[in-house]
Write an enzyme that holds these catalytic residues in place. Sequence first.
Site, PDB file in Angstrom:
ATOM      1  N   LEU A 102      -4.537   6.207   1.965  1.00 51.41           N
ATOM      2  CA  LEU A 102      -4.099   4.140   1.785  1.00 51.41           C
ATOM      3  C   LEU A 102      -4.225   3.745   0.003  1.00 51.41           C
ATOM      4  CD1 LEU A 102      -1.982   2.889   3.519  1.00 51.41           C
ATOM      5  CD2 LEU A 102      -3.807   2.140   4.509  1.00 51.41           C
TER       6      LEU A 102
ATOM      7  N   SER B 243       0.670  -1.187   0.154  1.00 57.72           N
ATOM      8  CA  SER B 243      -0.153   0.663   0.342  1.00 57.72           C
ATOM      9  C   SER B 243       0.524   1.569   0.131  1.00 57.72           C
ATOM     10  CB  SER B 243      -1.113  -0.168   1.511  1.00 57.72           C
ATOM     11  OG  SER B 243      -1.252  -1.146   1.575  1.00 57.72           O
ATOM     12  N   ALA B 244       0.661   2.053  -0.900  1.00 58.59           N
ATOM     13  CA  ALA B 244       1.282   2.900  -0.861  1.00 58.59           C
ATOM     14  C   ALA B 244       1.200   4.800   0.271  1.00 58.59           C
ATOM     15  CB  ALA B 244       1.492   4.075  -2.181  1.00 58.59           C
ATOM     16  N   CYS B 245       1.018   4.602   1.743  1.00 59.80           N
ATOM     17  CA  CYS B 245       0.480   5.211   2.942  1.00 59.80           C
ATOM     18  C   CYS B 245       1.552   6.648   1.962  1.00 59.80           C
ATOM     19  CB  CYS B 245       1.098   5.391   3.822  1.00 59.80           C
ATOM     20  SG  CYS B 245       0.298   5.369   4.657  1.00 59.80           S
ATOM     21  N   THR B 246       0.121   7.303   1.708  1.00 58.25           N
ATOM     22  CA  THR B 246       0.214   8.389   2.396  1.00 58.25           C
ATOM     23  C   THR B 246      -0.629  10.229   3.625  1.00 58.25           C
ATOM     24  OG1 THR B 246      -1.536   9.587   0.887  1.00 58.25           O
ATOM     25  CG2 THR B 246      -0.129   9.443   0.029  1.00 58.25           C
TER      26      THR B 246
END
Lengths: 286, 124
Positions: free
Chosen positions: B53, B46-49
């Site tokens: 998510l 998961s690309a978490c910003t």
Amino acid sequence: MNLPIYMDNHSTTRVDPRVVEEILPYFTVHFGNAASRNHSFGWDADKAVEAGRERLARIIHADPREIIFTSGATESNNLALKGVAEMYAEKGDHIITQATEHRSVLDTAKRLEKSGIRVTYLPVDREGLVDPEEVRKAITDRTILISIMLVNNEIGVIQPVEEIGKIAKERGILFHCDATQGVGKVRVDVQEMGIDLLSFTAHKLYGPKGIGALYVRRKNPRVRLAPMMDGGGHERGMRSGTLNVPGIVGFGKACEIAMEVMDEEAARLQGKAAQRARGGIGGCLS
Amino acid sequence: MGALEDVYLNGHPVKRMPGNLNLSFAYVEGESMLMGLREAALSSGSACTSATLEPSYVLQALGIGIELAHSSIRFGLGRFNTEEEVDYVTGRVIETVNRLREMSPLYEMAKEGVNLKDVKWGKH
């Protein structure tokens, strides 16, 4: 055993102590500018750069004159795609790539779309592989570049690059390969794989961050690129800017070590370690 | 060592780089797993910003559902990893997944034979 355990080697790697050792004198003793032609500081730096270039060429089976140093694989990918799009604008305006490329290829392709380039993003199958026949079908008489990665950074799959290279050659289209995750881990041969442009970087193979390279074929065909960085005409005019001598020395050493240990390391990582992890975590991986 | 059920390998089983293992652990959220596994540096799919998510676009391109994409962990073994480290992380992953699944109502329902795809979710 020390905690925490680093197990994220596709993000970056620890610099090998043998690499560090080789780099250090290039900060304080041989600190010259490789472009200085009038004194030994410059000559020493230039000699180190050329030795590095040779080591890089060897690991991908290229000629040292075909190696262009950059700041890393993101810059190499940008230079390959944008450099070809601009230089070959008269020949065509279509690029073929695929869905699971690194962001530095996908976002560059998207940027090029804004300036009128057409881009085909091929799908992958459930196992993450591109079908070379899909590449062939996507080619038009306006196609100037095919860009397909060697090893995917998330799932580690190896694309059928050799088959795609063959198709590109048959149709006379340039083939760029982002081999950032592959160089030093799996065999890379730009001749056998029919690659015209290849991106790679030092920090994925136990070298320092901030130094990368783009292989640019000189013969059959001679590839030309519009530079993105204008200035002193370094790197055959394709990438101006004072060379990162310590980085290049480290990149060269990292390539040399990787070539030496590649087979042994592959066997070690595929052997017990991988089996224990795969077998231990998921007894019946489907 | 008890192996886990419902673990899926992402990517071709053979045509892959040595050292890479990308696994989805059904009913477990990857980011939660990594929070429970701080002594190992791993990466989730998961690309978490701070605001969102996003499940990995690579896993989605393979047709892996959003749930399994969010349940994925990338193991990246390298030159300096030892067998002892692999064994340690393997053990800790199993513990963590088991613990998180025990707390998961979805996992409980699945174990009771409920097909999660047929569940009618209430509106909020």
